[in-house]
Write a protein that holds these residues in place. Sequence first.
Motif, PDB file in Angstrom:
ATOM      1  N   GLU A 129     -29.078  58.794 -77.482  1.00 34.42           N
ATOM      2  CA  GLU A 129     -27.981  58.745 -78.446  1.00 34.42           C
ATOM      3  C   GLU A 129     -26.693  59.373 -77.905  1.00 34.42           C
ATOM      4  O   GLU A 129     -26.725  60.419 -77.260  1.00 34.42           O
ATOM      5  N   GLY A 130     -25.560  58.712 -78.153  1.00 32.62           N
ATOM      6  CA  GLY A 130     -24.272  59.260 -77.751  1.00 32.62           C
ATOM      7  C   GLY A 130     -23.256  58.174 -77.434  1.00 32.62           C
ATOM      8  O   GLY A 130     -23.611  57.008 -77.247  1.00 32.62           O
ATOM      9  N   VAL A 131     -21.997  58.568 -77.387  1.00 32.84           N
ATOM     10  CA  VAL A 131     -20.918  57.656 -77.025  1.00 32.84           C
ATOM     11  C   VAL A 131     -20.704  57.749 -75.521  1.00 32.84           C
ATOM     12  O   VAL A 131     -20.446  58.830 -74.990  1.00 32.84           O
ATOM     13  N   LEU A 132     -20.794  56.616 -74.833  1.00 33.33           N
ATOM     14  CA  LEU A 132     -20.689  56.596 -73.374  1.00 33.33           C
ATOM     15  C   LEU A 132     -19.274  56.274 -72.902  1.00 33.33           C
ATOM     16  O   LEU A 132     -18.899  56.614 -71.783  1.00 33.33           O
ATOM     17  N   ALA A 251     -20.849  49.503 -66.159  1.00 40.54           N
ATOM     18  CA  ALA A 251     -20.600  49.124 -67.548  1.00 40.54           C
ATOM     19  C   ALA A 251     -19.566  50.052 -68.181  1.00 40.54           C
ATOM     20  O   ALA A 251     -18.645  49.607 -68.887  1.00 40.54           O
ATOM     21  N   ILE A 252     -19.684  51.349 -67.914  1.00 43.95           N
ATOM     22  CA  ILE A 252     -18.728  52.316 -68.452  1.00 43.95           C
ATOM     23  C   ILE A 252     -17.348  52.096 -67.843  1.00 43.95           C
ATOM     24  O   ILE A 252     -16.324  52.139 -68.548  1.00 43.95           O
ATOM     25  N   ALA A 264     -24.463  54.389 -78.077  1.00 45.64           N
ATOM     26  CA  ALA A 264     -25.879  54.376 -78.382  1.00 45.64           C
ATOM     27  C   ALA A 264     -26.046  55.126 -79.696  1.00 45.64           C
ATOM     28  O   ALA A 264     -26.015  56.347 -79.734  1.00 45.64           O
ATOM     29  N   MET A 265     -26.191  54.378 -80.776  1.00 48.50           N
ATOM     30  CA  MET A 265     -26.138  54.995 -82.104  1.00 48.50           C
ATOM     31  C   MET A 265     -27.534  55.362 -82.610  1.00 48.50           C
ATOM     32  O   MET A 265     -28.527  54.758 -82.220  1.00 48.50           O
TER      33      MET A 265
END
Length: 270
Positions: A129-132, A251-252, A264-265
Amino acid sequence: MTRTAVIAGQGALAPAVIAALDDPLVYALDGFAPDGVDAQPFRLERLVPFLDSLLDQGVSRVVFAGAIRRPRLDPELFDSRTAQLVPRIMMAMQSGDDGALRAVLDVFQEHGLTIASVAEVAPGLIPAEGVLAGEPSAADRRDAARAALILATLGPLDVGQGAVVAQGQCLAIETLPGTEAMLDFAARHAGLRPNPNGAKGVFFKAPKPGQDMRIDLPTLGPDSVIQAAQAGLAGIAWQAGGVILLDRAEAIRRADAAGLFLWAMPHSGI
């Protein structure tokens, strides 16, 4: 020592999984080997002899990696033992791809082979989980939660693993043509958003409810970012722990360059 065999499907996942393993044996359905992968072919009509050969080589664990399409079966190629499985597999296929895959997994396990998930053998491919990249707005988070609800509701119908939602409206659902076709459809209908100056929309991915997490997990990668950007969306969200992200660094980088968020929620959608 545990020896691992990889059943390589099409796409970029199989090479990433193979790279994470120590000298695996690699196989692919005849005619469906992924590009750039040296895989030994096998046929579903001779599944039982194939499983015997795995055991003879000391294989105890099998990983399925990549898209596996249903091959056309040749009745003349069945050996007697595999032929006995046909009614059972055909019946399972009537309930959709998930049912067919579960039936095949059961056959592998009945022969003493353990089915390992990508999460077990290559945990780095599945973000927690987290914002990438970027930062989803409050409206983006609502759209992602709406898309998660849509997929959860459609799950029993075995339709797909992706959806596009903008301003609370569903612009597209992933079906048999796949992710790229869905995002192209969403791009062509972006004008249906209620407020042209409002939230751009979110591409969301998640496993189907009750999905066997050892096989056919949804997959994202750098190409997904480009396709989402071309569709004019604000970003990509997915269920943390349930979606594979290939080539995370690239991707980032692409998301940052395009001004998209990657999130990733949590499973709850909060």
